[in-house]
Design an enzyme around this catalytic site. Sequence first.
Site, PDB file in Angstrom:
ATOM      1  N   HIS A  13       6.606 -27.130  -0.726  1.00 24.59           N
ATOM      2  CA  HIS A  13       5.855 -28.257  -1.541  1.00 24.59           C
ATOM      3  C   HIS A  13       4.815 -27.674  -2.503  1.00 24.59           C
ATOM      4  CE1 HIS A  13       7.807 -31.422   1.202  1.00 24.59           C
ATOM      5  NE2 HIS A  13       8.041 -30.491   2.028  1.00 24.59           N
ATOM      6  N   LYS A  16     -13.963   0.904  -4.034  1.00 26.34           N
ATOM      7  CA  LYS A  16     -15.122   1.387  -2.998  1.00 26.34           C
ATOM      8  C   LYS A  16     -16.270   2.366  -3.855  1.00 26.34           C
ATOM      9  CE  LYS A  16     -12.162   1.653   0.881  1.00 26.34           C
ATOM     10  NZ  LYS A  16     -11.459   2.676   1.668  1.00 26.34           N
ATOM     11  N   GLU A  32       0.809  -1.151  -0.096  1.00 30.52           N
ATOM     12  CA  GLU A  32      -0.194   0.184   0.005  1.00 30.52           C
ATOM     13  C   GLU A  32       0.921   1.260  -0.032  1.00 30.52           C
ATOM     14  OE1 GLU A  32      -4.261  -0.166   1.991  1.00 30.52           O
ATOM     15  OE2 GLU A  32      -2.856   0.712   3.203  1.00 30.52           O
TER      16      GLU A  32
HETATM   17  O1  PA5 Z   1      -3.650   1.591   6.082  1.00 32.71           O
HETATM   18  C1  PA5 Z   1      -4.831   1.943   5.806  1.00 32.71           C
HETATM   19  O2  PA5 Z   1      -4.942   3.175   5.931  1.00 32.71           O
HETATM   20  C2  PA5 Z   1      -6.168   1.245   5.674  1.00 32.71           C
HETATM   21  O3  PA5 Z   1      -5.770  -0.239   5.342  1.00 32.71           O
HETATM   22  C3  PA5 Z   1      -6.920   1.523   6.594  1.00 32.71           C
HETATM   23  O4  PA5 Z   1      -6.365   0.996   7.941  1.00 32.71           O
HETATM   24  C4  PA5 Z   1      -8.353   0.296   6.501  1.00 32.71           C
HETATM   25  O5  PA5 Z   1      -9.126   0.795   5.279  1.00 32.71           O
HETATM   26  C5  PA5 Z   1      -9.297   0.684   7.774  1.00 32.71           C
HETATM   27  O6  PA5 Z   1      -9.569   1.989   7.699  1.00 32.71           O
HETATM   28  P1  PA5 Z   1     -10.326   2.530   9.076  1.00 32.71           P
HETATM   29  O7  PA5 Z   1      -9.605   2.533  10.208  1.00 32.71           O
HETATM   30  O8  PA5 Z   1     -10.684   4.070   8.750  1.00 32.71           O
HETATM   31  O9  PA5 Z   1     -11.785   1.821   9.185  1.00 32.71           O
END
Ligand code: PA5
Length: 424
Positions: A299, A414, A278
């Site tokens: 394996h 989303k 990310e």
């Molecule tokens: O790293 C990130 O920002 C995302 O993975 C968020 O943590 C994830 O989408 C969850 O978001 P939130 O804490 O607003 O529910």
Amino acid sequence: MIKFDASHAFLQEDILSYQPQIHAIHQSLKEHTCKGNDFIGWLNWPFNYDKEEFARMLKTAERVRSKCEVLLVCGIGGSYLGARAAYEMIKGMYPDDGMEVIFIGNTFSSTYFKQVMHHIEGRSVILNVISKSGTTTETAMAFRMIRQWMEERYGKEECRERIIATTDKARGTLKELADKEGYETFVIPDDIGGRYSVITPVGLLPLAIAGVDIQALMDGCRKMAELLDTADLTQNPAYQYAVARRILQNQGKDAEMLVSYETQMAMVAEWWKQLFGESEGKEGKGILPCSANFSTDLHSLGQFVQEGKKVLYETLLLTEKPMLDGIFPEDAEDLDHMNYLAGKSLDWVNKMACQGTLEAHEETGHVPNLIITIPDMSAATFGAMCAFFFQACAASCLLLDINPFNQPGVEVYKKNMFRLLGKK
Ligand code: PA5
């Protein structure tokens, strides 16, 4: 505490030749002038975290541990992976200290949710819902359903003792709901993004409730952060790792496979994948993070690594000391012909498998191997790994001139999903 070795990686550039860039990156992190500089809170957090809130977490953990058997941790992505990674690494796969930890709110799978509900029937439950935005759909759906189930079972009054929210300090749907319902709340700091947040209440509260020594975790994180507070590439293993990744990608290696030989490290790899994937996968750049657990995956994926297309390098995440060990027994009849291992420790066998595989992949397969060695799988070591991987990841992205702290790409699916779900 954490050692880095690039001597099996066939690097065609000298790591130290990146010293000027690393010097500039270190300065830009320290002076908060790098890309994404609103989200560098993790760097000083091991030193300046809120000690009063930390004490309150310990108190809450003690209170709920004495009255509950099951902890439900409701969150996804950065609000989930770190806690689960740490929990499994530190406690192992089948801990038997009286508190079962179940992670929910990280999937839309109806079967998974229904099976969890069935599994917890008749047991004393505590819920920690974790969401910075408070609007993440997977988490919000699971939270509503489990909250209604708990209210029916315990009543609204008792739910105030059993539901804890970790969210933004002032804003958001979850904060508003928690305040209205009278739930205890803990804060996700403004300047720390989800995937860097396991060292905040996001990870620490569920870990404390699960019986992990979070003081040791934070001490380990702080000690490692102190060691990494140098731009000197000869002294800083996190920056060495960041540079080695860039050199390997320059050599055409676009995928990195994080390999562990401990089953309980599988979720650490998932957490690491989010951190690097990310952070770095944007603007058409980045290395694809993937993972394997050896010898299990020797394996399955072993064949590809040995003889498949040469797109990847391995990063071995090796543990010097296992959590538990045993001796392989002798058998008088030796019908299975395994007596050649009698009297050897189980961990010794694992380490020999590792050594043999490294030789095979490096010498015969010509697959570069980076090696990160951790001393054990303790809370302190997990804390140290946080400091190590956060800094390595930030530097790795900055070497590519990428903002390590945003994730603009995750909004696209989303938007489509909300359209299909009819969200206004
Ligand atoms: O790293 C990130 O920002 C995302 O993975 C968020 O943590 C994830 O989408 C969850 O978001 P939130 O804490 O607003 O529910």
